[in-house]
Design an enzyme around this catalytic site. Structure first.
Site, PDB file in Angstrom:
ATOM      1  N   SER A   7       0.836  -1.201   0.000  1.00  0.00           N
ATOM      2  CA  SER A   7       0.000   0.000   0.000  1.00  0.00           C
ATOM      3  C   SER A   7       0.874   1.255   0.000  1.00  0.00           C
ATOM      4  CB  SER A   7      -0.897   0.000   1.236  1.00  0.00           C
ATOM      5  OG  SER A   7      -1.454   1.285   1.399  1.00  0.00           O
ATOM      6  N   HIS A  30      -1.287  -1.320  -4.079  1.00  0.00           N
ATOM      7  CA  HIS A  30      -2.550  -0.951  -3.424  1.00  0.00           C
ATOM      8  C   HIS A  30      -2.653   0.570  -3.275  1.00  0.00           C
ATOM      9  CE1 HIS A  30      -5.976  -2.015  -0.832  1.00  0.00           C
ATOM     10  NE2 HIS A  30      -5.579  -1.093   0.028  1.00  0.00           N
ATOM     11  N   ASP A  32      -5.007   3.521  -1.666  1.00  0.00           N
ATOM     12  CA  ASP A  32      -6.071   3.795  -0.700  1.00  0.00           C
ATOM     13  C   ASP A  32      -6.690   5.165  -0.967  1.00  0.00           C
ATOM     14  OD1 ASP A  32      -6.133   1.526   1.176  1.00  0.00           O
ATOM     15  OD2 ASP A  32      -4.041   2.080   1.554  1.00  0.00           O
ATOM     16  N   MET A  34      -9.256   7.872  -0.069  1.00  0.00           N
ATOM     17  CA  MET A  34     -10.082   8.249   1.093  1.00  0.00           C
ATOM     18  C   MET A  34     -10.590   9.676   0.917  1.00  0.00           C
ATOM     19  SD  MET A  34      -7.815   6.829   4.255  1.00  0.00           S
ATOM     20  CE  MET A  34      -6.870   5.310   4.136  1.00  0.00           C
ATOM     21  N   HIS A  63      -8.577   0.652  -3.506  1.00  0.00           N
ATOM     22  CA  HIS A  63      -9.473   0.503  -2.347  1.00  0.00           C
ATOM     23  C   HIS A  63     -10.209   1.830  -2.154  1.00  0.00           C
ATOM     24  CE1 HIS A  63      -9.577  -0.518   2.293  1.00  0.00           C
ATOM     25  NE2 HIS A  63     -10.781  -0.352   1.781  1.00  0.00           N
ATOM     26  N   MET A  65     -12.424   4.154  -0.237  1.00  0.00           N
ATOM     27  CA  MET A  65     -13.024   4.448   1.074  1.00  0.00           C
ATOM     28  C   MET A  65     -13.672   5.817   0.947  1.00  0.00           C
ATOM     29  SD  MET A  65      -9.889   2.935   3.287  1.00  0.00           S
ATOM     30  CE  MET A  65      -8.863   2.960   1.826  1.00  0.00           C
ATOM     31  N   MET A 134     -11.058  -6.280   6.440  1.00  0.00           N
ATOM     32  CA  MET A 134     -10.269  -5.230   7.095  1.00  0.00           C
ATOM     33  C   MET A 134      -9.905  -5.693   8.503  1.00  0.00           C
ATOM     34  SD  MET A 134      -9.828  -2.718   4.972  1.00  0.00           S
ATOM     35  CE  MET A 134      -8.908  -1.712   6.133  1.00  0.00           C
ATOM     36  N   GLY A 139      -8.567   3.968   7.466  1.00  0.00           N
ATOM     37  CA  GLY A 139      -8.247   5.385   7.605  1.00  0.00           C
ATOM     38  C   GLY A 139      -6.756   5.691   7.613  1.00  0.00           C
ATOM     39  N   THR A 141      -2.447   4.133   7.886  1.00  0.00           N
ATOM     40  CA  THR A 141      -1.454   3.053   7.891  1.00  0.00           C
ATOM     41  C   THR A 141      -0.848   2.951   9.286  1.00  0.00           C
ATOM     42  OG1 THR A 141       0.538   2.234   6.787  1.00  0.00           O
ATOM     43  CG2 THR A 141       0.437   4.592   7.160  1.00  0.00           C
ATOM     44  N   GLY A 142      -0.226   1.819   9.570  1.00  0.00           N
ATOM     45  CA  GLY A 142       0.524   1.667  10.825  1.00  0.00           C
ATOM     46  C   GLY A 142      -0.331   1.443  12.056  1.00  0.00           C
ATOM     47  N   ASP A 172      -6.397  -6.694   4.905  1.00  0.00           N
ATOM     48  CA  ASP A 172      -5.786  -5.355   4.875  1.00  0.00           C
ATOM     49  C   ASP A 172      -5.804  -4.738   6.269  1.00  0.00           C
ATOM     50  OD1 ASP A 172      -4.872  -2.830   4.143  1.00  0.00           O
ATOM     51  OD2 ASP A 172      -6.674  -2.278   3.008  1.00  0.00           O
ATOM     52  N   GLY A 173      -4.621  -4.333   6.751  1.00  0.00           N
ATOM     53  CA  GLY A 173      -4.537  -3.625   8.020  1.00  0.00           C
ATOM     54  C   GLY A 173      -3.693  -4.361   9.041  1.00  0.00           C
ATOM     55  N   GLY A 174      -2.518  -3.807   9.348  1.00  0.00           N
ATOM     56  CA  GLY A 174      -1.662  -4.401  10.373  1.00  0.00           C
ATOM     57  C   GLY A 174      -1.062  -5.743   9.976  1.00  0.00           C
TER      58      GLY A 174
HETATM   59  C1  DX5 Z   1      -6.167   1.417   5.892  1.00  0.00           C
HETATM   60  C2  DX5 Z   1      -5.803   1.076   4.487  1.00  0.00           C
HETATM   61  C3  DX5 Z   1      -4.679   0.119   4.377  1.00  0.00           C
HETATM   62  C4  DX5 Z   1      -3.396   0.631   4.955  1.00  0.00           C
HETATM   63  C5  DX5 Z   1      -2.612  -0.540   5.422  1.00  0.00           C
HETATM   64  O1  DX5 Z   1      -7.319   2.149   5.891  1.00  0.00           O
HETATM   65  O2  DX5 Z   1      -6.909   0.515   3.812  1.00  0.00           O
HETATM   66  O3  DX5 Z   1      -4.500  -0.317   3.039  1.00  0.00           O
HETATM   67  O4  DX5 Z   1      -2.623   1.358   4.033  1.00  0.00           O
HETATM   68  O5  DX5 Z   1      -1.504  -0.102   6.117  1.00  0.00           O
HETATM   69  P1  DX5 Z   1      -0.814  -1.029   7.207  1.00  0.00           P
HETATM   70  O6  DX5 Z   1      -0.412  -2.310   6.519  1.00  0.00           O
HETATM   71  O7  DX5 Z   1       0.362  -0.214   7.654  1.00  0.00           O
HETATM   72  O8  DX5 Z   1      -1.811  -1.278   8.290  1.00  0.00           O
HETATM   73 ZN    ZN Z   2      -6.464  -0.397   1.841  1.00  0.00          ZN
END
Ligand code: DX5
Ligand code: ZN
Length: 215
Positions: A7, A30, A32, A34, A63, A65, A134, A139, A141-142, A172-174
């Site tokens: 991402s 990827h 994102d 938003m 993705h 959002m 998810m 919203g 990263t990290g 997706d996420g963490g």
């Molecule tokens: C969060 C995004 C993810 C995000 C993942 O809303 O949809 O794609 O970038 O980032 P990590 O892998 O750091 O959680």
């Molecule tokens: Zn994403």
């Protein structure tokens, strides 16, 4: 073999071209998108897709959002979205939207927030190319991985066997090198990873390690 979608939300955007080269062996890239309404954060949209269009990169995994994603699916498909992810939440006409995405030639993925149950997808699983689970609240990263949300991967994997369906499962996420094997064992086909790729010392090594994972 597992597939990986790094991402770019976690990338150094002042060096986008160089960052994309670092993950050139990934299966997808990827993006994102938003809007500050569906999720608290505002990221990027069409201009970044156009910029990427001038670079060599893995197929785009977009993705959305945003509120009412149906307004944009044609535009993102035309900009090269191989996979288009749309959330279940707030989508009154999900069946229609998945059809619209497939008509563009993109692959249609439905996304579940951590609090949204798999049962909401019962009637659309046969017209989706994939489901994205998810494992953080979307919203940023990290953020920290939410283990309860990952249990939905087991449920989806069981459903696709029982109903003989072909949809793919993405997460997706963490996601990190620490939990990736467990997610693949549960049935995840595509691992979306931000910080664990771009904030690592060597993103290409992370990409290779994920691609080597087998169930
Ligand atoms: C969060 C995004 C993810 C995000 C993942 O809303 O949809 O794609 O970038 O980032 P990590 O892998 O750091 O959680
Ligand atoms: Zn994403």
């Amino acid at each position: 073999m597992a597939r990986i979608s790094p991402s770019i939300l976690a990338a150094d955007l002042t060096e986008l071209a160089r960052e994309v080269i670092r993950v050139r062996d990934a299966d997808y890239l990827h993006i994102d998108v938003m809007d500050g309404m569906f999720v608290p954060n505002i990221t990027f949209g069409v201009p970044i897709m156009e910029a990427l269009g001038r670079l060599h990169h893995p197929p785009l995994d977009v993705h959305l959002m945003i509120e009412d994603p149906s307004r944009y699916v044609k535009e993102y498909a035309a900009l090269g979205a191989k996979n288009l992810h749309v959330h279940v939440e707030g989508n009154y006409h999900l069946h229609r939207l998945l059809g619209q995405i497939r008509e563009t030639g993109s692959r249609a993925f439905v996304v579940l927030n951590p609090s949204t149950p798999v049962s909401l997808l019962d009637e659309v699983l046969s017209c989706a190319d994939g489901v994205l689970v998810m494992t953080v609240n979307p919203g940023y990263t990290g953020q920290e991985f939410i283990p309860e949300a990952a249990k939905k991967i087991d449920v989806l994997d069981r459903i696709r066997t029982e109903r003989d369906l072909k949809f793919e499962i993405a997460v997706d996420g963490g996601v990190s090198l620490d939990n990736a094997q467990d997610l693949v064992n549960r049935g995840a086909d595509i691992l979306i990873m931000g910080a664990a790729v771009f904030r690592s010392e060597n993103p290409s090594v992370v990409v290779r390690k994920i691609k080597e994972l087998k169930r």
